[in-house]
Design an enzyme around this catalytic site. Structure first.
Site, PDB file in Angstrom:
ATOM      1  N   SER A  26       0.822  -1.209   0.000  1.00  0.00           N
ATOM      2  CA  SER A  26       0.000   0.000   0.000  1.00  0.00           C
ATOM      3  C   SER A  26       0.856   1.259   0.000  1.00  0.00           C
ATOM      4  O   SER A  26       0.329   2.374  -0.025  1.00  0.00           O
ATOM      5  CB  SER A  26      -0.936   0.004   1.216  1.00  0.00           C
ATOM      6  OG  SER A  26      -0.195  -0.165   2.407  1.00  0.00           O
ATOM      7  N   ASN A 113      -2.114  -2.526  13.135  1.00  0.00           N
ATOM      8  CA  ASN A 113      -3.576  -2.406  13.085  1.00  0.00           C
ATOM      9  C   ASN A 113      -4.084  -1.177  13.845  1.00  0.00           C
ATOM     10  O   ASN A 113      -4.910  -0.420  13.335  1.00  0.00           O
ATOM     11  CB  ASN A 113      -4.236  -3.678  13.629  1.00  0.00           C
ATOM     12  CG  ASN A 113      -3.865  -4.896  12.799  1.00  0.00           C
ATOM     13  OD1 ASN A 113      -3.266  -4.763  11.736  1.00  0.00           O
ATOM     14  ND2 ASN A 113      -4.210  -6.082  13.281  1.00  0.00           N
ATOM     15  N   THR A 158     -41.005  25.958  -9.359  1.00  0.00           N
ATOM     16  CA  THR A 158     -41.245  24.587  -8.915  1.00  0.00           C
ATOM     17  C   THR A 158     -41.508  23.834 -10.205  1.00  0.00           C
ATOM     18  O   THR A 158     -42.082  24.395 -11.152  1.00  0.00           O
ATOM     19  CB  THR A 158     -42.460  24.466  -7.971  1.00  0.00           C
ATOM     20  OG1 THR A 158     -43.618  24.948  -8.659  1.00  0.00           O
ATOM     21  CG2 THR A 158     -42.281  25.268  -6.697  1.00  0.00           C
ATOM     22  N   HIS A 159     -41.062  22.592 -10.269  1.00  0.00           N
ATOM     23  CA  HIS A 159     -41.141  21.804 -11.510  1.00  0.00           C
ATOM     24  C   HIS A 159     -40.436  22.522 -12.664  1.00  0.00           C
ATOM     25  O   HIS A 159     -40.760  22.289 -13.831  1.00  0.00           O
ATOM     26  CB  HIS A 159     -42.591  21.496 -11.910  1.00  0.00           C
ATOM     27  CG  HIS A 159     -43.435  21.021 -10.776  1.00  0.00           C
ATOM     28  ND1 HIS A 159     -43.603  19.680 -10.484  1.00  0.00           N
ATOM     29  CD2 HIS A 159     -44.131  21.702  -9.827  1.00  0.00           C
ATOM     30  CE1 HIS A 159     -44.390  19.557  -9.422  1.00  0.00           C
ATOM     31  NE2 HIS A 159     -44.715  20.770  -8.994  1.00  0.00           N
ATOM     32  N   SER A 280     -15.093  26.826 -27.220  1.00  0.00           N
ATOM     33  CA  SER A 280     -15.227  25.637 -28.047  1.00  0.00           C
ATOM     34  C   SER A 280     -14.194  25.713 -29.171  1.00  0.00           C
ATOM     35  O   SER A 280     -13.896  26.800 -29.669  1.00  0.00           O
ATOM     36  CB  SER A 280     -16.637  25.579 -28.634  1.00  0.00           C
ATOM     37  OG  SER A 280     -16.644  24.812 -29.819  1.00  0.00           O
ATOM     38  N   LYS A 286     -18.962  30.288 -28.500  1.00  0.00           N
ATOM     39  CA  LYS A 286     -19.258  29.599 -27.241  1.00  0.00           C
ATOM     40  C   LYS A 286     -18.452  30.091 -26.044  1.00  0.00           C
ATOM     41  O   LYS A 286     -17.277  30.374 -26.149  1.00  0.00           O
ATOM     42  CB  LYS A 286     -18.993  28.079 -27.403  1.00  0.00           C
ATOM     43  CG  LYS A 286     -19.988  27.353 -28.275  1.00  0.00           C
ATOM     44  CD  LYS A 286     -21.414  27.330 -27.723  1.00  0.00           C
ATOM     45  CE  LYS A 286     -21.530  26.394 -26.549  1.00  0.00           C
ATOM     46  NZ  LYS A 286     -21.346  24.991 -26.929  1.00  0.00           N
ATOM     47  N   GLU A 293     -19.945  22.686 -14.536  1.00  0.00           N
ATOM     48  CA  GLU A 293     -20.230  21.380 -15.156  1.00  0.00           C
ATOM     49  C   GLU A 293     -19.345  20.293 -14.552  1.00  0.00           C
ATOM     50  O   GLU A 293     -19.795  19.173 -14.278  1.00  0.00           O
ATOM     51  CB  GLU A 293     -19.982  21.430 -16.666  1.00  0.00           C
ATOM     52  CG  GLU A 293     -21.013  22.230 -17.439  1.00  0.00           C
ATOM     53  CD  GLU A 293     -20.591  22.376 -18.900  1.00  0.00           C
ATOM     54  OE1 GLU A 293     -20.530  21.359 -19.601  1.00  0.00           O
ATOM     55  OE2 GLU A 293     -20.305  23.511 -19.327  1.00  0.00           O
ATOM     56  N   TYR A 320      -9.390  -6.763  12.632  1.00  0.00           N
ATOM     57  CA  TYR A 320      -8.750  -6.209  11.432  1.00  0.00           C
ATOM     58  C   TYR A 320      -8.687  -7.253  10.321  1.00  0.00           C
ATOM     59  O   TYR A 320      -8.400  -8.422  10.555  1.00  0.00           O
ATOM     60  CB  TYR A 320      -7.326  -5.718  11.754  1.00  0.00           C
ATOM     61  CG  TYR A 320      -6.627  -5.188  10.514  1.00  0.00           C
ATOM     62  CD1 TYR A 320      -6.774  -3.861  10.121  1.00  0.00           C
ATOM     63  CD2 TYR A 320      -5.859  -6.032   9.713  1.00  0.00           C
ATOM     64  CE1 TYR A 320      -6.178  -3.382   8.965  1.00  0.00           C
ATOM     65  CE2 TYR A 320      -5.255  -5.560   8.545  1.00  0.00           C
ATOM     66  CZ  TYR A 320      -5.419  -4.234   8.178  1.00  0.00           C
ATOM     67  OH  TYR A 320      -4.841  -3.772   7.042  1.00  0.00           O
ATOM     68  N   LYS A 328      -8.243   3.607   1.976  1.00  0.00           N
ATOM     69  CA  LYS A 328      -7.485   4.860   1.832  1.00  0.00           C
ATOM     70  C   LYS A 328      -7.723   5.592   0.526  1.00  0.00           C
ATOM     71  O   LYS A 328      -7.943   6.808   0.530  1.00  0.00           O
ATOM     72  CB  LYS A 328      -5.997   4.587   2.031  1.00  0.00           C
ATOM     73  CG  LYS A 328      -5.682   4.292   3.469  1.00  0.00           C
ATOM     74  CD  LYS A 328      -4.310   3.717   3.655  1.00  0.00           C
ATOM     75  CE  LYS A 328      -4.263   2.928   4.945  1.00  0.00           C
ATOM     76  NZ  LYS A 328      -5.160   1.727   4.931  1.00  0.00           N
TER      77      LYS A 328
HETATM   78  N1  ARG Z   1      -1.197  -1.342   5.194  1.00  0.00           N
HETATM   79  C1  ARG Z   1      -2.128  -1.790   6.158  1.00  0.00           C
HETATM   80  C2  ARG Z   1      -3.447  -1.040   5.980  1.00  0.00           C
HETATM   81  O1  ARG Z   1      -3.467  -0.104   5.288  1.00  0.00           O
HETATM   82  C3  ARG Z   1      -1.613  -1.539   7.535  1.00  0.00           C
HETATM   83  C4  ARG Z   1      -2.108  -2.513   8.569  1.00  0.00           C
HETATM   84  C5  ARG Z   1      -1.654  -3.856   8.198  1.00  0.00           C
HETATM   85  N2  ARG Z   1      -1.806  -4.807   9.245  1.00  0.00           N
HETATM   86  C6  ARG Z   1      -1.633  -6.082   9.017  1.00  0.00           C
HETATM   87  N3  ARG Z   1      -1.724  -6.881  10.015  1.00  0.00           N
HETATM   88  N4  ARG Z   1      -1.402  -6.551   7.823  1.00  0.00           N
HETATM   89  O2  ARG Z   1      -4.457  -1.370   6.531  1.00  0.00           O
END
Ligand code: ARG
Length: 462
Positions: A26, A113, A158-159, A280, A286, A293, A320, A328
């Site tokens: 990640s 975690n 309205t509408h 445009s 334009k 938009e 977890y 993320k």
């Molecule tokens: N990269 C992991 C996440 O974003 C971090 C936690 C990972 N923990 C684990 N036991 N693999 O959630």
């Protein structure tokens, strides 16, 4: 530890498959959390030192090492490694490289975690505060514009059919109310973000005598979380944020749709400055309202992030699971999109130029004061339903005559009801119509000004 040695490598007898390594990593996106990761680690190290779990000297070395890493990252000197999976292990490995074995003590009583849950909360809390500040700037811009256009008459719809005359200031204050609720939702969401997960460790807590209150204080959290399992698994706050962001985007999309409509040739209610529009490549005449938009268009991706985070969590058993790593990118993109959109609107809203003549002309065109005539009849003693019917027949007559209501003569009007007097023309005028709606929340210019004043009090720092 060799450079790319995995901190968890002890029980493994073969190297990670090359694809699996990239698939599970990640660091490509969570490195964005480095500042919060280091802040959380410093607070954790300080607590380990204060509780006597590590020595004060060890704590000092760890904190100095973490500060050095922060600097390396800020200056672009840090080498991120996919093999070290995520932001947490990249930073921890570098700490060991920098300060030696003492660095290996940082992770005492902690797991990635509870670490990652802490990082995201610190991150999103800071973003919420910035979004709140931007929202207030935008609210203040709306107040200025509402005041400027407190007397400007336009048709209310309205509408999407002309309904009754309103003031443009009143319309802008409706936008203000939407955004005001959004800021309340952001503040409310922040309360649940602001709880400390650190100390939950992997899922069950830790055998070390940690002081979670101390960490919560140092990191500005209102309290430590109450259940270790929930702490590492809970992503409600991410979903809530995406929900709040979605509602905000839905509002901004509606405003944008109105701006696009008002900018169109047949409406021509407003003009946006050239710097917010594009042309445009084929049609030389334009001037396109691209910014609104695109705001309307970007709304979909934020709704998508709400759906993806909800779906991410729906099948997860406690506690977890690696699935959580997928929280993320939607969160980051929701934050980035909302930030961009607020920046755009903070520029755009003060630059909206109304075209009062055009608005007025449109307000006059659709029998917008028909309700005022009915209300007038009610005041002479006619029951509202009968008044409604009388005015309906009057409108039908006026349509045949190709006249507006206020262009009918008193004699013509009296064909429909004898009680109509000369004073009817005050209520049939656009000014009379808006001014008559003079209660709290009404469209009368005086009420718009009062609403603006209330809005300013709301925004005033206490
Ligand atoms: N990269 C992991 C996440 O974003 C971090 C936690 C990972 N923990 C684990 N036991 N693999 O959630």
């Amino acid at each position: 530890m060799s450079q790319d040695h995995k901190p968890w490598g002890g029980r493994f007898t073969e190297a990670t498959d090359a694809f699996v390594e990239t698939f599970t990593a990640s660091v490509g996106f969570d490195r964005r959390l480095y500042h919060y990761d280091i802040r959380g680690s410093i607070a954790h190290a300080n607590m380990l030192g204060a509780a006597g779990i590590i020595s004060v000297q060890e704590r000092d070395r760890i904190v100095a090492g973490l500060r050095e890493i922060h600097k390396e990252i800020e200056e672009g000197r840090f080498e991120w490694r996919i093999a070290l999976e995520d932001v947490h292990m990249n930073i921890e490995s570098r700490l060991v490289e920098l300060i030696g074995d003492t660095g290996k003590k940082l992770h005492t009583g902690r797991s990635r975690n509870d670490q990652v849950a802490t990082d995201i909360r610190l991150y999103v809390r800071e973003e919420v505060d910035a979004l709140l500040a931007s929202s207030r700037t935008l609210m203040s811009a709306l107040l200025d514009q509402a005041e400027r256009y407190a007397d400007t008459i336009m048709p209310g719809f309205t509408h999407l059919q002309t309904a009754q005359p309103i003031t443009f200031g009143h319309h802008l204050m409706a936008w203000f109310e939407m955004l005001r609720r959004d800021t309340e939702r952001l503040e409310d969401c922040r309360r649940r973000i602001n709880v400390l997960p650190l100390g939950a460790a992997a899922l069950a807590g830790t055998t070390f005598p940690i002081d979670r209150e101390l960490v919560a204080d140092e990191l500005g959290f209102s309290r430590p979380s109450d259940n270790s399992l929930d702490s590492v698994s809970d992503r409600d706050f991410v979903i809530e944020f995406c929900a709040v962001a979605s509602i905000m985007m839905m509002h901004f999309s509606r405003w944008s749709e109105e701006l696009v409509l008002w900018m169109s040739e047949p409406f021509s209610f407003v003009d946006l400055p050239d710097r917010f529009c594009t042309g445009s490549s084929i049609m030389p005449q334009k001037k396109n309202p691209d910014v609104p938009e695109l705001i309307r268009g970007k709304t979909g991706r934020v709704f998508g992030h709400l759906m993806s985070t909800l779906t991410l969590m729906k099948g997860q058993p406690l506690a977890y699971n690696k699935d959580n790593q997928e929280d993320k990118e939607p969160l980051f993109d929701a934050v980035d999109t909302l930030n961009d959109v607020l920046t755009a609107l903070i520029g755009l809203v003060p630059a909206i130029e109304a075209k009062p003549e055009r608005m007025r002309q449109a307000a006059g065109g659709g029998f917008a004061t028909a309700t005022d005539l009915a209300d007038y009849l009610v005041r002479t003693g006619v029951p509202f339903r009968d008044a409604h019917d009388i005015v309906g027949r009057t409108v039908s007559y006026a349509l045949q005559q190709q006249k507006t209501l206020d262009a009918l003569s008193l004699t013509e009007l009296r064909q429909f009801h004898q009680g109509i007097g000369e004073d009817v023309f005050d209520v049939l005028s656009l000014e009379g119509s808006v001014a008559a709606r003079a209660h709290v929340g009404g469209t009368a210019p005086a009420q718009v000004r009062a609403a603006v004043a209330r809005g300013r009090t709301l925004l005033a720092p206490d």
